[in-house]
Design a protein around this motif. Structure first.
Motif, PDB file in Angstrom:
ATOM      1  N   TYR A 155       0.817  -1.211   0.000  1.00  0.00           N
ATOM      2  CA  TYR A 155       0.000   0.000   0.000  1.00  0.00           C
ATOM      3  C   TYR A 155       0.852   1.264   0.000  1.00  0.00           C
ATOM      4  O   TYR A 155       0.435   2.296  -0.532  1.00  0.00           O
ATOM      5  CB  TYR A 155      -0.962  -0.010   1.179  1.00  0.00           C
ATOM      6  CG  TYR A 155      -2.227  -0.786   0.893  1.00  0.00           C
ATOM      7  CD1 TYR A 155      -3.116  -0.369  -0.096  1.00  0.00           C
ATOM      8  CD2 TYR A 155      -2.539  -1.947   1.591  1.00  0.00           C
ATOM      9  CE1 TYR A 155      -4.279  -1.074  -0.380  1.00  0.00           C
ATOM     10  CE2 TYR A 155      -3.699  -2.668   1.323  1.00  0.00           C
ATOM     11  CZ  TYR A 155      -4.560  -2.218   0.342  1.00  0.00           C
ATOM     12  OH  TYR A 155      -5.705  -2.924   0.056  1.00  0.00           O
ATOM     13  N   GLY A 201      -9.707   0.217   8.954  1.00  0.00           N
ATOM     14  CA  GLY A 201      -9.083  -0.025   7.664  1.00  0.00           C
ATOM     15  C   GLY A 201      -9.481   1.045   6.684  1.00  0.00           C
ATOM     16  O   GLY A 201      -9.907   0.770   5.570  1.00  0.00           O
ATOM     17  N   CYS A 202      -9.329   2.288   7.100  1.00  0.00           N
ATOM     18  CA  CYS A 202      -9.892   3.418   6.337  1.00  0.00           C
ATOM     19  C   CYS A 202      -9.158   3.703   5.046  1.00  0.00           C
ATOM     20  O   CYS A 202      -9.687   4.394   4.175  1.00  0.00           O
ATOM     21  CB  CYS A 202      -9.921   4.673   7.201  1.00  0.00           C
ATOM     22  SG  CYS A 202      -8.283   5.267   7.712  1.00  0.00           S
ATOM     23  N   GLY A 203      -7.926   3.205   4.890  1.00  0.00           N
ATOM     24  CA  GLY A 203      -7.172   3.487   3.674  1.00  0.00           C
ATOM     25  C   GLY A 203      -6.992   4.973   3.456  1.00  0.00           C
ATOM     26  O   GLY A 203      -6.613   5.711   4.371  1.00  0.00           O
ATOM     27  N   ASP A 210      -5.619   2.447  10.096  1.00  0.00           N
ATOM     28  CA  ASP A 210      -5.088   1.721   8.953  1.00  0.00           C
ATOM     29  C   ASP A 210      -3.661   1.315   9.292  1.00  0.00           C
ATOM     30  O   ASP A 210      -3.006   1.967  10.121  1.00  0.00           O
ATOM     31  CB  ASP A 210      -5.116   2.583   7.685  1.00  0.00           C
ATOM     32  CG  ASP A 210      -5.098   1.738   6.421  1.00  0.00           C
ATOM     33  OD1 ASP A 210      -6.186   1.307   5.982  1.00  0.00           O
ATOM     34  OD2 ASP A 210      -4.002   1.472   5.887  1.00  0.00           O
ATOM     35  N   GLN A 253      -2.436   4.645  13.281  1.00  0.00           N
ATOM     36  CA  GLN A 253      -1.850   3.511  12.584  1.00  0.00           C
ATOM     37  C   GLN A 253      -1.986   2.286  13.489  1.00  0.00           C
ATOM     38  O   GLN A 253      -1.518   2.283  14.635  1.00  0.00           O
ATOM     39  CB  GLN A 253      -0.383   3.783  12.256  1.00  0.00           C
ATOM     40  CG  GLN A 253       0.246   2.739  11.354  1.00  0.00           C
ATOM     41  CD  GLN A 253       1.651   3.129  10.918  1.00  0.00           C
ATOM     42  OE1 GLN A 253       2.226   4.093  11.422  1.00  0.00           O
ATOM     43  NE2 GLN A 253       2.199   2.391   9.961  1.00  0.00           N
ATOM     44  N   SER A 290     -16.251  -1.354   8.289  1.00  0.00           N
ATOM     45  CA  SER A 290     -15.025  -1.766   7.623  1.00  0.00           C
ATOM     46  C   SER A 290     -15.376  -2.297   6.240  1.00  0.00           C
ATOM     47  O   SER A 290     -16.236  -3.167   6.108  1.00  0.00           O
ATOM     48  CB  SER A 290     -14.317  -2.848   8.445  1.00  0.00           C
ATOM     49  OG  SER A 290     -13.069  -3.179   7.868  1.00  0.00           O
ATOM     50  N   VAL A 323     -11.647  -4.822   3.711  1.00  0.00           N
ATOM     51  CA  VAL A 323     -10.522  -5.140   4.585  1.00  0.00           C
ATOM     52  C   VAL A 323     -10.460  -6.636   4.893  1.00  0.00           C
ATOM     53  O   VAL A 323      -9.373  -7.211   4.985  1.00  0.00           O
ATOM     54  CB  VAL A 323     -10.604  -4.309   5.887  1.00  0.00           C
ATOM     55  CG1 VAL A 323      -9.492  -4.688   6.851  1.00  0.00           C
ATOM     56  CG2 VAL A 323     -10.534  -2.822   5.562  1.00  0.00           C
TER      57      VAL A 323
END
Length: 211
Positions: free
Chosen positions: A26, A67-69, A89, A109, A128, A131
């Motif tokens: 990522y 897991g918001c990206g 994330d 994080q 979520s 994810v």
């Protein structure tokens, strides 16, 4: 060309063997993630607010994007009146982009599957999307998400078809229900998570009430 790059990036994140490899994948994708997933017709960050709005009223405490990206769901929820939104994330680079959307009151994080940095019952709900899929968060990560969600709150999340059975999701669901931690409220039919490509890529949305 963009679709080819996006598919290559998806292959990298789906084939990751551990959280470190996911984070590395990522980190290399963060700068172009939004544009390239849009080319694929990725729906989930824009669709999940519909389930959130169905079960969680604006106001009344923080809501977690697990897991918001890059934070694609944040502006949609802010427009709907959710002004106390937190995100987690494992990718520092993705979080950096999410921070620029001015939609999250808090970003941390953290890695799903490990103990999360919030106290018991901190959130009124979590959601979520995308994810619980190949190479990403394990089903066991749901247990700590439930821990940090208050009683009467909701768990709203998607699971990819290719990991539902092999990843032991039903066993985790049943274990949390048997332990009196949650009860099932809704599960959607399987549906496409990409509008443009990968018609075989299916997900299902699950909703549970935390007890």
């Amino acid at each position: 060309m963009t679709v080819e790059k996006a598919n290559a990036a998806l292959d990298a994140v789906y084939s990751a063997r551990d959280p470190r490899e996911v984070s590395v994948a990522y980190a290399g994708w963060a700068a172009t993630y939004d544009r390239e997933t849009a080319e694929l017709g990725y729906l989930l960050p824009f669709l999940i607010p519909a389930w959130v709005a169905r079960y969680v009223q604006p106001g009344g405490g923080p809501l977690l994007d697990a897991g918001c990206g890059t934070g694609l769901s944040g502006p949609q929820l802010k427009a709907l009146g959710y002004d106390d939104l937190a995100g987690l994330d494992l990718s520092e680079e993705m979080l950096g982009i999410a921070a620029g959307r001015d939609s999250y009151a808090e970003l941390k994080q953290a890695t799903l599957g490990e103990r999360l940095p919030w106290p018991d019952g901190h959130f009124r709900a979590f959601f979520s999307t995308g994810v619980f899929t190949m190479g990403h968060a394990p089903a066991a990560g749901l247990r700590d998400l439930v821990r940090i969600t208050k009683k009467g709150g909701h768990a709203i999340f998607t699971v990819r078809d290719q990991v539902f059975d092999s990843g032991g999701f039903q066993a985790v669901f049943d274990g949390l229900e048997a332990a009196g931690k949650w009860r099932p409220v809704e599960q959607s039919p399987w549906f496409r998570c990409y509008a443009v490509v990968e018609p075989e890529a299916q997900v299902r949305t699950f909703v549970f009430e935390v007890l």
